[in-house]
Enzyme design. Sequence first.
Site, short mmCIF file in Angstrom:
data_model
loop_
_atom_site.label_atom_id
_atom_site.label_comp_id
_atom_site.label_asym_id
_atom_site.label_seq_id
_atom_site.Cartn_x
_atom_site.Cartn_y
_atom_site.Cartn_z
CD GLN A 103 -2.66 -1.24 2.63
OE1 GLN A 103 -3.04 0.05 2.87
NE2 GLN A 103 -1.74 -1.83 3.44
CG ASN A 104 4.02 1.71 2.78
OD1 ASN A 104 3.00 1.38 3.46
ND2 ASN A 104 4.37 0.60 2.95
CG HIS A 121 -3.07 2.80 -1.61
ND1 HIS A 121 -2.54 2.57 -0.93
CD2 HIS A 121 -3.94 2.31 -2.24
CE1 HIS A 121 -4.06 2.41 0.32
NE2 HIS A 121 -4.45 1.38 -1.18
CB CYS A 129 -0.07 14.23 -17.59
SG CYS A 129 -0.85 16.04 -18.55
N GLY A 190 3.14 -4.62 8.75
CA GLY A 190 2.69 -3.53 9.25
C GLY A 190 2.03 -2.78 8.24
CD GLU A 218 0.33 -0.74 19.47
OE1 GLU A 218 -0.43 -1.16 19.96
OE2 GLU A 218 1.20 -0.51 19.34
CB ALA A 234 8.07 -4.81 10.06
P1 NAD Z 1 -2.20 2.66 9.09
O1 NAD Z 1 -1.30 3.72 9.04
O2 NAD Z 1 -2.94 2.48 8.73
O3 NAD Z 1 -1.18 1.71 9.52
C1 NAD Z 1 0.27 1.42 10.21
C2 NAD Z 1 0.10 0.18 11.03
O4 NAD Z 1 2.03 -0.32 11.55
C3 NAD Z 1 -0.49 -0.11 12.46
O5 NAD Z 1 -1.59 -1.31 12.87
C4 NAD Z 1 0.96 0.23 13.98
O6 NAD Z 1 0.64 -0.28 14.33
C5 NAD Z 1 1.71 -0.85 12.57
N1 NAD Z 1 3.36 -1.06 13.23
C6 NAD Z 1 3.57 0.63 13.48
N2 NAD Z 1 5.35 0.81 13.02
C7 NAD Z 1 5.79 -0.67 13.30
C8 NAD Z 1 6.83 -1.37 13.20
N3 NAD Z 1 7.77 -0.50 13.28
N4 NAD Z 1 6.57 -2.32 12.56
C9 NAD Z 1 5.21 -2.77 12.39
N5 NAD Z 1 4.16 -2.49 12.57
C10 NAD Z 1 4.48 -1.05 12.89
O7 NAD Z 1 -1.37 1.95 7.75
P2 NAD Z 1 -2.01 1.18 6.76
O8 NAD Z 1 -3.22 0.42 6.86
O9 NAD Z 1 -0.22 0.98 5.31
O10 NAD Z 1 -2.85 2.50 5.77
C11 NAD Z 1 -2.16 2.79 5.70
C12 NAD Z 1 -2.65 4.35 4.15
O11 NAD Z 1 -1.64 5.53 4.07
C13 NAD Z 1 -2.12 3.43 3.19
O12 NAD Z 1 -3.21 3.85 2.17
C14 NAD Z 1 -0.51 3.46 2.19
O13 NAD Z 1 -0.84 3.93 1.06
C15 NAD Z 1 -0.58 5.20 2.80
N6 NAD Z 1 1.29 5.04 3.72
C16 NAD Z 1 2.06 4.84 2.77
C17 NAD Z 1 2.93 5.42 3.29
C18 NAD Z 1 4.20 4.78 2.57
O14 NAD Z 1 4.06 4.86 1.54
N7 NAD Z 1 5.31 4.89 3.48
C19 NAD Z 1 3.09 5.94 4.98
C20 NAD Z 1 1.70 6.70 4.96
C21 NAD Z 1 0.83 6.08 4.74
#
Ligand code: NAD
Length: 246
Positions: A103-104, A121, A129, A190, A218, A234
């Site tokens: 999702q990142n 995503h 564009c 995560g 968590e 992680a």
């Molecule tokens: P979320 O923010 O909803 O949840 C993050 C999860 O990661 C939580 O359950 C938390 O307990 C866990 N977590 C935190 N630190 C951790 C670690 N060190 N090791 C393991 N687990 C850990 O995340 P989501 O479910 O990915 O949803 C967020 C949305 O926002 C996604 O759609 C994503 O596209 C986007 N997003 C992306 C980024 C990125 O690209 N790095 C950053 C922020 C949000």
Amino acid sequence: MEQNDKLKLAARKIRESRFTLAFTGAGISVESGIPPFRGADGLWNRYDPKVLEISYFYDHGAECWNYIREIFYTHFADARPNRAHDALAQLEHAGLLQAVVTQNIDNLHQLAGSRNVVEFHGCSARLVCPECHTCYPAGDFDLSAIPPLCTHEGQILKPDFVFFGEGIPDKAWNQAFEYADNAEVCLIIGSGGEVYPASLVPQKAAERGAFVIEINTEESGFTNLSDLHIRGKAGEILPLLLKAIG
Ligand code: NAD
């Protein structure tokens, strides 16, 4: 079950699996210095999410770019893959991981060397564009001058990731659900499980009988559907898992 026994069981399941899928979320990149969106340190405590709403962006692109540049191209520009991204790349190279659905939008799996990555995503490393759909590497633009413009249409470019109010790209959707269908083991790393429709990917894998292993600091929206919940960071758990696999 003790942590060590959980790691041994996860290692055995991965060794026996013919198709292992890793589904990753913002938590895997926290140890690279990228905060999640939600929670105490979340980005939405500092920024108004409307700057990533597609209709707002179309009407106020230049204003949105002030925040988009700050969030995605200034703060996160120096983020590097951490030990969790590296471990997944190593698993893939060893033939023990077939795909990552992430999702990142931070490109860190690819920088770590993972090859088969589905960007559910999209990705901030590209700009697109909205008019002619030409895609540019973000690195081609000097973002000290914003907004970046399409060289053909003069339109304000948009980061090639999914804004609020936009659909999931068809190719990523089809590929992610095909992998979920095939998975014998699904690692969920995560992710809070609150983001729809991405949350359907591991749900589908679980419905199709995959053994689901969650790695999270968590409990999450995925904990109930997981066969194994391994609690921890992680970047600490995945290297231990690699070691247990041998
Ligand atoms: P979320 O923010 O909803 O949840 C993050 C999860 O990661 C939580 O359950 C938390 O307990 C866990 N977590 C935190 N630190 C951790 C670690 N060190 N090791 C393991 N687990 C850990 O995340 P989501 O479910 O990915 O949803 C967020 C949305 O926002 C996604 O759609 C994503 O596209 C986007 N997003 C992306 C980024 C990125 O690209 N790095 C950053 C922020 C949000």
